[in-house]
Design an enzyme around this catalytic site. Structure first.
Site, PDB file in Angstrom:
ATOM      1  N   ASP A 157       0.870  -1.183   0.000  1.00  0.00           N
ATOM      2  CA  ASP A 157       0.000   0.000   0.000  1.00  0.00           C
ATOM      3  C   ASP A 157       0.908   1.234   0.000  1.00  0.00           C
ATOM      4  OD1 ASP A 157      -1.606   2.153   0.662  1.00  0.00           O
ATOM      5  OD2 ASP A 157      -2.780   1.052   2.157  1.00  0.00           O
ATOM      6  N   HIS A 158       0.856   1.996  -1.099  1.00  0.00           N
ATOM      7  CA  HIS A 158       1.800   3.107  -1.224  1.00  0.00           C
ATOM      8  C   HIS A 158       1.520   4.233  -0.233  1.00  0.00           C
ATOM      9  CE1 HIS A 158       5.161   5.031  -2.964  1.00  0.00           C
ATOM     10  NE2 HIS A 158       5.074   4.462  -4.150  1.00  0.00           N
ATOM     11  N   ARG A 159       0.349   4.226   0.393  1.00  0.00           N
ATOM     12  CA  ARG A 159       0.078   5.230   1.424  1.00  0.00           C
ATOM     13  C   ARG A 159       0.901   4.932   2.669  1.00  0.00           C
ATOM     14  NH1 ARG A 159      -6.230   4.239   1.767  1.00  0.00           N
ATOM     15  NH2 ARG A 159      -5.297   2.187   2.071  1.00  0.00           N
TER      16      ARG A 159
END
Lengths: 327, 440
Positions: B411-413
């Site tokens: 998850d790039h967040r």
């Protein structure tokens, strides 16, 4: 910290700045020998002499224009309007000259001028002598406009105003001249453009300035009896305006009531409500309420005057509406 | 006389299906006796009697979907058997209104809660708990901007929330019980299934999609997984990093370990090695052992590794709690037991609700590599390919060597590329130096 009245705090700020900087001079009607209609300048002529505490004719346009010229030439005049109502006679000088000379001259000429005096109502002076002009002067770029509510702020903001390179509209809460509070000794400037959280709370944000601030604190106390925890914000600087403090508070409480003595339409309250919806829309749980003066010229009769201005009951009622506790 | 209610068997459970009555009206029951089989979104469980007596009434029919907390049966004295039931029996097709009403928890508990939450003054009106959603189909939902934002952040379907503000406006006090988890949230997407299933139409209007093939019955677990995966793939900015692991040492280690363990010692699988390697890598890289909820990152202390298991009708991912603390032998025994019970629907909710990191292994199906969809609220999932003999360069010569491709979906967040690469290096290090798996 010494405790002093709003009036004495104001006088001490001017006296200290006059001691510090001999370019500071006072002008106004009956401010010298008579001591000032509201005794704000009482005794200063004895201390600084008639060259620095200048009694003027009853000619607001004339002495305001003269003060603007003095400021352009390097003095730091502090002009008293006996009440801000009389500034309408000087409005052309204030708006057309004081506010614009720096701009017209490309920054070559500053107007380090303070115009001060009691603003607003509550002391039975009737319609012509009862105006709240913070939105009126706050409208014009080129002016700085402040409206302190406490002795500490009136002193700190007057020191700041006298040192400021630009014209400052200094709106005193006339009805609060006799109120007392702690004041910092000496050089305690209060910066412009920074609101004050007068009371911290979590449930609703009450916003005002000047004479309404002590009233909001009373309203908050009354609400506390019902278990409601109101935050009270004293705007104190109308221009420049501190949106951040208000927005931050509303993000916490999700509700706001703006209170003002002035009329509702095109008012400071309108501006506050607009800023809240622009910057805290997704945090609002209820529309912003405005509690304002009655839409009539201010009445003279005491009972009608009281009825025409915001009261603790009106504020508590509005706060309960935004909390959905009453319809 | 005591009511038997649909129990809440896990945090995410909103309703259960009463599959089958195991006792009939008039039967004598003892505390602990199984009264009925119920199915939650993932498992089948037995509903037990909480006291002795006689089953006097059953209030729902087999196949009914019942919100948690709602009565399904009455236990009383022998004399009360067959007397009129206090609540009408609910047939399966009549359940369509129930989910909305079911969100209204009993007034007593809501009142207590609002008293406790004195900081939320709007709740003092005390009306929210009693209000029933009174909105016509298609009617615009009025809600304050704050409520709309909270609903979006928490995935709450506002059409199922009663509003107590002017004109029925939903205000903060109305939604707080759902935000705080005090009331189970009417999930926006979750409503689709029951509504769809509960709107029987004798002659359904043909749509473009219909008439092209025979509609296949979707088990509930497939719907649940499908919903969660859609939300994950649509809502989470996935990205993928693949690494190639030299498995020569790991295979040799496994062979040796299994030889010494003997026949009944529980044989260590490649998957067990991967679970242990991932758990140790998570310990070295706690930034991967996090969850992402409501726009915020939460560090998880315990390293609980879920293992995706294909079962009849769908997918389930029970977890190995504290996997970094467990020996390979313990992991091996536990995963075999979880796998066995998962296939017969015998897992408890505690065993599959939760976990902090998931491994999906298709190695047994001869795949080169694949990418997996993140299991929210986790922030990463590791996809394991098959160990394959691959031409590798060794001492200047091309020879065959066992290699395994592992791909992390992140998850790039929560995680940036360099963090993911560092984590994969760590997994690779443990797998290529398997003695560390035994010693850590």
């Amino acid at each position: 910290m010494p405790v002093m009245t709003y009036r004495d705090a104001l006088r001490s700020a001017m006296a200290e700045e006059m001691e510090r900087d001999e370019s500071v001079v006072l002008l106004g009607e009956d401010i010298g020998i008579y001591g000032g209609t509201h005794l704000v300048t009482n005794g200063l002529i004895d201390q600084f002499g008639p060259k620095r505490v200048i009694d003027t004719p009853i000619a607001e346009g004339g002495f305001t224009g003269a003060a603007i010229g003095m400021a352009m030439a390097g003095l730091r005049p502090v002009v008293e309007m006996m009440t801000w109502n009389f500034s309408f006679l000087a409005a052309d000088q204030i708006i057309q000259n004081a506010a614009k000379l720096r701009y017209f001259s490309g920054g070559q000429v500053n107007v380090p001028l303070v115009i001060r005096g009691p603003n607003g109502g509550g002391v039975q002076l009737s319609a012509q002598h009862t105006h709240s002009l913070e939105n009126f002067y706050g409208h014009f770029p080129g002016l700085k406009v402040v409206s302190p509510a406490t002795p500490a702020d009136v002193k700190g903001m007057m020191i700041r105003a006298i040192r400021d390179p630009d014209p400052v509209i200094f709106l005193e809460a006339g009805a609060l001249y006799g109120t007392k509070g702690e004041v910092l000794d000496g050089d305690a400037e209060v910066e412009f453009g920074k609101a004050r959280v007068a009371r911290e709370g979590t449930d609703v944000t009450l916003v005002s300035y000047g004479r309404q601030v002590p009233m909001l604190l009373r309203a908050a106390d009354q609400m506390a009896d019902d278990g409601l925890n109101a935050e009270v914000i004293d705007i104190r600087s109308i221009r420049p305006f501190d949106s951040d403090t208000i927005v931050e508070s509303v993000r916490k409480t999700h509700r706001a009531v703006v209170v003002q003595e002035q009329w509702r339409l095109f008012s400071v309250g309108s501006e506050v409500a607009a800023i809240i919806q622009e910057r805290a829309f997704d945090d609002l749980d209820a529309p912003v309420e405005r509690v304002s003066g009655a839409e009539v010229p201010a009445p003279y009769a005491r009972n009608l005057e009281i009825a025409a201005f915001p009261s603790v009951d009106q504020v508590v009622s509005a706060a309960r509406r935004v909390l959905y506790l009453e319809a | 006389m005591a009511e038997v209610i649909m129990p809440k068997m896990g945090d995410a459970m909103e309703e259960g299906t009463l599959l089958k009555w195991l006792k009939a009206v008039g039967d004598e029951v003892a505390e602990g006796d199984a009264l009925a089989e119920i199915e939650t979104d993932k498992v089948t469980l037995e509903l037990e009697a909480q006291e002795d007596g006689f089953l006097t009434n059953t209030l729902v029919e087999e196949g009914a979907v019942v919100p948690i907390g709602e009565s399904v049966a009455i236990i009383g004295t022998q004399d009360e058997v067959g007397q009129s039931a206090p609540a009408p029996a609910v047939a399966p097709e009549e359940r369509q209104e129930a989910p909305a009403e079911a969100e209204q928890v009993p007034a007593s508990s809501a009142d207590e809660a609002s008293e406790a939450a004195a900081a939320q003054p709007a709740e003092k009106s005390g009306e929210s708990a009693q209000q029933v959603v009174d909105r016509k189909p298609g009617e615009r939902v009025r809600a304050s901007p704050l409520v709309k934002r909270l609903a979006q952040e928490h995935g709450i379907d506002l059409s199922q929330v009663a509003g107590t503000g002017p004109g029925g406006r939903i205000i903060n006090g109305d939604i707080q019980p759902y935000v705080s988890g005090e009331k189970s949230a009417p999930q926006a997407a979750a409503q689709e299934t029951p509504v769809e299933a509960a709107t029987p139409s004798p002659s359904p209007a043909p749509s473009a999609a219909e008439g092209k093939g025979v509609k296949v019955d979707m088990p509930k677990i497939k719907r649940t997984t499908g919903k969660r995966m859609s939300e994950s793939k649509l809502g989470i900015p996935h990205y993928y990093v693949t690494s190639d692991v030299d498995m020569e040492a790991a295979l040799a280690f496994r062979k040796e370990a299994n030889a010494s363990l003997g026949e009944d010692g529980g044989r260590v699988s490649v998957n067990d090695l991967v679970v242990k390697a991932a758990a140790l890598a998570l310990r070295d890289n706690p930034n991967v052992n996090r969850t992402f909820v409501g726009g915020e990152l939460y560090q998880q202390e315990s390293i609980d590794v879920n293992i995706a298991i294909a079962i009849d009708g769908g997918l389930i991912a029970p977890f190995v709690p504290g996997a970094d603390q467990k020996s390979l032998g313990e992991i091996s025994r536990l995963t075999k037991d979880l796998g066995k019970r998962a296939r017969v629907g015998g897992l408890t909710l505690e065993e599959y609700q939760g976990g902090t990191f998931t491994i999906s292994n298709l190695g047994m199906f001869d795949v080169d590599e694949f990418i997996a969809v993140i299991n929210p609220p986790q922030v990463a999932i590791l996809a394991i390919g098959s160990v394959q003999e691959t031409p590798v360069v060794k001492n200047g010569e091309v020879v065959a060597g066992p290699r395994m491709k592992i791909t992390l979906s992140a998850d790039h967040r929560a995680l940036d590329g360099a963090e993911v690469a560092t984590f994969l290096q760590s997994v690779k290090k443990y797998l290529e130096n398997p003695m560390m798996l035994a010693l850590s």
